[in-house]
Design an enzyme around this catalytic site. Structure first.
Site, PDB file in Angstrom:
ATOM      1  NE  ARG A   1      -6.449 -12.050   5.515  1.00 15.52           N
ATOM      2  CZ  ARG A   1      -7.146 -10.920   5.319  1.00 15.52           C
ATOM      3  NH1 ARG A   1      -7.333 -10.433   4.092  1.00 15.52           N
ATOM      4  NH2 ARG A   1      -7.657 -10.266   6.330  1.00 15.52           N
TER       5      ARG A   1
ATOM      6  CB  THR B   1      -7.646  -5.820   9.696  1.00 16.27           C
ATOM      7  OG1 THR B   1      -8.105  -6.963   8.973  1.00 16.27           O
ATOM      8  CG2 THR B   1      -7.941  -4.560   8.916  1.00 16.27           C
TER       9      THR B   1
ATOM     10  NE  ARG C   1      -2.575  -5.777   7.116  1.00 14.12           N
ATOM     11  CZ  ARG C   1      -3.732  -6.297   6.713  1.00 14.12           C
ATOM     12  NH1 ARG C   1      -4.333  -7.252   7.423  1.00 14.12           N
ATOM     13  NH2 ARG C   1      -4.291  -5.884   5.582  1.00 14.12           N
TER      14      ARG C   1
ATOM     15  CG  ASN D   1      -3.804  -2.410   6.895  1.00 23.66           C
ATOM     16  OD1 ASN D   1      -3.623  -2.073   5.729  1.00 23.66           O
ATOM     17  ND2 ASN D   1      -4.859  -3.092   7.286  1.00 23.66           N
TER      18      ASN D   1
ATOM     19  CD  GLU E   1      -8.930  -8.967  -3.690  1.00 27.23           C
ATOM     20  OE1 GLU E   1      -9.798  -8.692  -2.848  1.00 27.23           O
ATOM     21  OE2 GLU E   1      -7.797  -9.402  -3.375  1.00 27.23           O
TER      22      GLU E   1
ATOM     23  CE  LYS F   1      -3.966  -2.212   2.297  1.00 29.52           C
ATOM     24  NZ  LYS F   1      -4.980  -2.084   3.392  1.00 29.52           N
TER      25      LYS F   1
ATOM     26  CE1 TYR G   1      -9.347  -2.930   0.210  1.00 27.81           C
ATOM     27  CE2 TYR G   1      -8.379  -1.054  -0.934  1.00 27.81           C
ATOM     28  CZ  TYR G   1      -8.243  -2.180  -0.127  1.00 27.81           C
ATOM     29  OH  TYR G   1      -7.005  -2.545   0.339  1.00 27.81           O
TER      30      TYR G   1
ATOM     31  CG  PHE H   1     -13.425   1.238   6.953  1.00 27.41           C
ATOM     32  CD1 PHE H   1     -12.935   0.670   5.781  1.00 27.41           C
ATOM     33  CD2 PHE H   1     -14.185   0.449   7.798  1.00 27.41           C
ATOM     34  CE1 PHE H   1     -13.193  -0.643   5.450  1.00 27.41           C
ATOM     35  CE2 PHE H   1     -14.449  -0.893   7.473  1.00 27.41           C
ATOM     36  CZ  PHE H   1     -13.948  -1.435   6.298  1.00 27.41           C
TER      37      PHE H   1
ATOM     38  CG  HIS I   1      -5.385  -6.264  -0.432  1.00 31.41           C
ATOM     39  ND1 HIS I   1      -6.612  -6.140   0.167  1.00 31.41           N
ATOM     40  CD2 HIS I   1      -5.508  -7.241  -1.375  1.00 31.41           C
ATOM     41  CE1 HIS I   1      -7.456  -6.999  -0.406  1.00 31.41           C
ATOM     42  NE2 HIS I   1      -6.813  -7.670  -1.352  1.00 31.41           N
TER      43      HIS I   1
HETATM   44  P1  ADP Z   1      -8.055  -6.832   5.459  1.00 32.97           P
HETATM   45  O1  ADP Z   1      -7.239  -5.864   4.646  1.00 32.97           O
HETATM   46  O2  ADP Z   1      -7.271  -7.349   6.630  1.00 32.97           O
HETATM   47  O3  ADP Z   1      -8.668  -7.928   4.639  1.00 32.97           O
HETATM   48  P2  ADP Z   1     -10.718  -5.652   5.558  1.00 32.97           P
HETATM   49  O4  ADP Z   1     -11.001  -6.388   4.299  1.00 32.97           O
HETATM   50  O5  ADP Z   1     -11.665  -5.836   6.700  1.00 32.97           O
HETATM   51  O6  ADP Z   1      -9.255  -5.989   6.113  1.00 32.97           O
HETATM   52  O7  ADP Z   1     -10.644  -4.099   5.277  1.00 32.97           O
HETATM   53  C1  ADP Z   1      -9.981  -3.628   4.118  1.00 32.97           C
HETATM   54  C2  ADP Z   1      -9.095  -2.478   4.518  1.00 32.97           C
HETATM   55  O8  ADP Z   1      -9.903  -1.402   4.981  1.00 32.97           O
HETATM   56  C3  ADP Z   1      -8.128  -2.754   5.672  1.00 32.97           C
HETATM   57  O9  ADP Z   1      -6.935  -3.383   5.285  1.00 32.97           O
HETATM   58  C4  ADP Z   1      -7.871  -1.357   6.190  1.00 32.97           C
HETATM   59  O10 ADP Z   1      -6.896  -0.691   5.394  1.00 32.97           O
HETATM   60  C5  ADP Z   1      -9.215  -0.685   5.985  1.00 32.97           C
HETATM   61  N1  ADP Z   1     -10.001  -0.726   7.217  1.00 32.97           N
HETATM   62  C6  ADP Z   1     -10.673  -1.789   7.717  1.00 32.97           C
HETATM   63  N2  ADP Z   1     -11.282  -1.486   8.870  1.00 32.97           N
HETATM   64  C7  ADP Z   1     -10.994  -0.180   9.110  1.00 32.97           C
HETATM   65  C8  ADP Z   1     -11.334   0.743  10.149  1.00 32.97           C
HETATM   66  N3  ADP Z   1     -12.095   0.371  11.174  1.00 32.97           N
HETATM   67  N4  ADP Z   1     -10.849   2.003  10.047  1.00 32.97           N
HETATM   68  C9  ADP Z   1     -10.084   2.384   9.006  1.00 32.97           C
HETATM   69  N5  ADP Z   1      -9.720   1.558   7.991  1.00 32.97           N
HETATM   70  C10 ADP Z   1     -10.173   0.308   8.047  1.00 32.97           C
HETATM   71 MG    MG Z   2     -10.135  -7.897   3.200  1.00 36.08          MG
END
Ligand code: ADP
Ligand code: MG
Length: 143
Positions: free
Chosen positions: A87, A93, A104, A114, A128, A11, A51, A59, A117
């Site tokens: 993962r 996350t 992370r 973070n 994707e 990212k 997304y 968010f 992805h």
């Molecule tokens: P992951 O990337 O671990 O699969 P998610 O698919 O739940 O997580 O969310 C996608 C992305 O959205 C996260 O990697 C993070 O960058 C962002 N995100 C998720 N939850 C939050 C939150 N509560 N506040 C801000 N950003 C968030």
């Molecule tokens: Mg995800």
């Protein structure tokens, strides 16, 4: 276990912190083969498309603004059990909840920024991957 593919994105925070090499090294040391990679700067609309599943979440605006704030590095990765193993390698996350030694935990500042992805299923990994790479740019048996 089956060979799977996952799509990762280093990212914009990863790129800004000069961590492309460090994070890629960890990914390769964990046994992932790179089948495709490039550096791109997403438009806001492209980030919203990637997304789309999160549209409507609180968010979403912050996430898509961040993801279009600078260059990022999408990669298609291949390995046995790639989805789950990636993962595990990146951690939760929210970096505050991530296990010791995960990408992370070691490099991310917040749940919003973070570092990486990772796809959540084989099916989404394919969707994707094709968001960034046409099939002919994904190198099978790259090793
Ligand atoms: P992951 O990337 O671990 O699969 P998610 O698919 O739940 O997580 O969310 C996608 C992305 O959205 C996260 O990697 C993070 O960058 C962002 N995100 C998720 N939850 C939050 C939150 N509560 N506040 C801000 N950003 C968030
Ligand atoms: Mg995800």
């Amino acid at each position: 276990m089956a060979i799977e593919r996952t799509l990762t994105i280093l990212k914009p925070d990863c790129v800004r912190k000069n961590l492309i090499g460090e994070v890629t090294k960890r990914i390769q040391e964990a046994g992932f083969n790179i089948c495709a990679m490039k550096l791109v700067k997403l438009t806001k609309t492209e980030a919203e498309g990637f997304y789309a599943v999160h549209k409507g979440r609180p968010f979403f605006e912050e996430l898509t603004t961040f993801m279009s704030s600078g260059a990022c590095v999408p990669m298609v990765l291949e390995k046995e059990n790639a989805i789950a193993d990636f993962r595990t390698l990146i951690g939760a996350t929210n970096p505050a909840d991530a296990d010791e030694g995960t990408i992370r935990k070691d490099f991310a500042d917040s749940v919003g920024e973070n570092i990486v992805h990772g796809s959540d299923s084989v099916e989404n990994g394919k969707i994707e991957s094709n968001y960034f790479f046409p099939e002919h740019e994904i190198v099978a048996n790259a090793m």
